[in-house]
Design a protein around this motif. Structure first.
Motif, short mmCIF file in Angstrom:
data_model
loop_
_atom_site.label_atom_id
_atom_site.label_comp_id
_atom_site.label_asym_id
_atom_site.label_seq_id
_atom_site.Cartn_x
_atom_site.Cartn_y
_atom_site.Cartn_z
N THR A 58 0.84 -1.19 0.00
CA THR A 58 0.00 0.00 0.00
C THR A 58 0.88 1.25 0.00
N ARG A 59 0.24 2.35 -0.36
CA ARG A 59 0.97 3.61 -0.44
C ARG A 59 0.08 4.70 0.10
N GLU A 60 0.65 5.56 0.93
CA GLU A 60 -0.13 6.62 1.56
C GLU A 60 -0.10 7.87 0.69
N LYS A 61 -1.29 8.38 0.42
CA LYS A 61 -1.42 9.64 -0.29
C LYS A 61 -2.12 10.64 0.61
N ARG A 62 -2.02 11.90 0.26
CA ARG A 62 -2.60 12.95 1.10
C ARG A 62 -3.61 13.76 0.29
N ILE A 63 -4.82 13.86 0.83
CA ILE A 63 -5.88 14.66 0.22
C ILE A 63 -5.93 16.01 0.93
N HIS A 64 -5.73 17.09 0.18
CA HIS A 64 -5.80 18.44 0.73
C HIS A 64 -7.16 19.05 0.41
N ILE A 65 -7.82 19.54 1.44
CA ILE A 65 -9.12 20.19 1.29
C ILE A 65 -8.97 21.66 1.67
N TYR A 66 -9.40 22.54 0.76
CA TYR A 66 -9.40 23.98 1.03
C TYR A 66 -10.84 24.49 0.91
N VAL A 67 -11.30 25.18 1.96
CA VAL A 67 -12.66 25.73 1.96
C VAL A 67 -12.58 27.24 2.13
N LEU A 68 -13.24 27.95 1.22
CA LEU A 68 -13.26 29.41 1.25
C LEU A 68 -14.62 29.90 1.72
N GLU A 69 -14.63 30.73 2.77
CA GLU A 69 -15.85 31.42 3.19
C GLU A 69 -15.94 32.71 2.38
N VAL A 70 -16.91 32.77 1.48
CA VAL A 70 -16.93 33.84 0.48
C VAL A 70 -17.10 35.21 1.12
N GLU A 71 -18.08 35.36 2.00
CA GLU A 71 -18.36 36.68 2.57
C GLU A 71 -17.20 37.20 3.42
N CYS A 72 -16.49 36.30 4.08
CA CYS A 72 -15.39 36.72 4.96
C CYS A 72 -14.02 36.62 4.30
N ASN A 73 -13.98 36.06 3.09
CA ASN A 73 -12.71 35.91 2.38
C ASN A 73 -11.69 35.15 3.23
N ALA A 74 -12.17 34.09 3.92
CA ALA A 74 -11.31 33.31 4.81
C ALA A 74 -11.17 31.90 4.26
N VAL A 75 -9.94 31.38 4.26
CA VAL A 75 -9.65 30.05 3.74
C VAL A 75 -9.13 29.16 4.86
N THR A 76 -9.68 27.94 4.96
CA THR A 76 -9.21 26.96 5.93
C THR A 76 -8.75 25.72 5.18
#
Length: 290
Positions: free
Chosen positions: A260-278
C-alpha cells in the motif's frame, strides 16, 4: 593720575567679531519684521491648526453582510463630509443619505457586504481636506470539519474515488443522526472548495462537475463533489464500464497484493463573505502502482 587717551583702539580680531555680531542682530530683526508683517496681513491664519477628524463605526466588529453606522466628527464646524467605500461610488453628505444624532454629529449608514471592508470619511471646507479611515473588525466562526466522505471507502486502487464535501447526516438513532461528514459553516456563509491529492510531491488528477473539469491548484469552485483518479496524471478523464476511469478499454488491475501507499488529500474551503480560507489534510492508503 594718568591722562585718558583721546581715542580707543581695539585689536583686529575683536573688531571683526563685533561687526559679525552686528550683522547677525540686523538679520534677526529683519526676519522678525517679515513675520510681524505677515501676521498683520493675514491675521491668525498663519498659525491656524489643521482640523482633526474622528470616525467611529458601530458595531466595531461585524460578520458580513450587515449594516453599520459611521459617526464623523470634525473639530471645525461646517464643511462637507464624504464617505467613500472601495469598489463603490462616493456617498456624499447630504439630506438623502445621512442622519444627525442628538449631539449634532453626522452619521452615515453603510453596508458591509464583504471582507475586507475598506472605507474612509473625508471632510473639507473647500480649501483644507482631512481624511480618516473607517476601521471595522471581523467576527467569524471557522468552518467545522465533520470528516471526509469518499466512495469507495476502502483502499482504492487505480479507479475512481468520489470525494463529497457536502455537510451530510448519516444514519438515524432515536431521531438523531448517527454521524456527520463534510464541512459546516456555523455562520451560514457561502462556501467554495478546492481539492488536491498529493503523492510524494506529485499531484494527481482531480475533476469536478458534470463535465469533469480538471481542478487546478489555484482558485475555488462552488461544486462540493470531486472525482479523483488514483495514480493518474492527465487532463482528460476516460469513461469505461459505466464509471469514469483513466484506464481506457482495459480491465482494471488487481490491488497489487498487500503493498500500500499513503497519499494525502488536501481540502481547502473558502468562506466567500469573509474571504477566509481553511485547510485540512487527510491521509489515505492506496494500492502501490509499482
Amino acid at each position: 593720575m594718568q591722562p585718558r587717551p583721546l581715542f580707543a583702539f581695539c585689536r583686529l580680531e575683536e573688531c571683526t567679531m563685533k561687526k559679525q555680531t552686528e550683522v547677525l542682530i540686523k538679520m534677526a530683526l529683519f526676519g522678525l519684521g517679515i513675520v510681524l508683517a505677515l501676521i498683520c496681513l493675514h491675521g491668525c491664519t498663519v498659525f491656524e491648526a489643521v482640523p482633526t477628524l474622528s470616525v467611529v463605526a458601530s458595531p466595531s466588529a461585524v460578520h458580513p453582510p450587515c449594516d453599520i453606522t459611521i459617526t464623523a466628527v470634525c473639530s471645525q464646524e461646517g464643511g462637507t463630509f464624504t464617505l467613500s467605500t472601495e469598489g463603490e461610488d462616493l456617498v456624499v453628505y447630504n439630506k438623502d443619505n445621512f442622519v444627525v444624532d442628538a449631539a449634532g454629529h453626522v452619521v452615515f449608514v453603510a453596508t458591509v457586504d464583504g471582507w475586507p471592508y475598506k472605507a474612509a470619511v473625508t471632510w473639507t471646507d473647500g480649501t483644507t481636506v482631512v481624511e480618516a479611515a473607517v476601521r471595522v473588525a471581523l467576527e467569524n466562526e471557522v468552518v467545522v470539519p465533520h470528516g471526509l466522505w469518499t466512495e469507495p471507502n476502502n483502499h482504492p486502487d487505480r479507479g475512481l474515488v468520489l470525494i463529497d464535501l457536502r455537510y451530510l447526516e448519516h444514519g438515524c438513532l432515536n431521531g438523531t443522526p448517527v454521524s456527520y461528514t463534510g464541512f459546516e459553516d456555523p455562520d451560514g456563509d457561502s462556501l467554495k472548495y478546492r481539492v488536491e491529492v498529493e503523492d510524494r510531491g506529485v499531484f494527481e488528477s482531480v475533476f469536478y462537475g458534470d463535465d469533469r473539469t480538471l481542478m487546478g491548484r489555484t482558485g475555488f469552485v462552488d461544486n462540493p463533489i470531486f472525482y479523483w483518479f488514483v495514480n493518474y496524471i492527465g487532463e482528460i478523464p476516460i469513461y469505461q464500464y459505466g464509471v469514469w476511469s483513466p484506464l481506457g478499454c482495459q480491465p482494471a488491475p488487481s490491488p497489487g497484493g498487500e503493498e500500500t501507499r499513503e497519499k494525502r488529500i488536501h481540502i481547502y474551503v473558502l468562506e466567500v463573505e469573509c474571504n477566509a480560507v481553511t485547510h485540512w489534510a487527510y491521509d489515505i492508503l492506496t494500492a502501490d502502482p509499482g
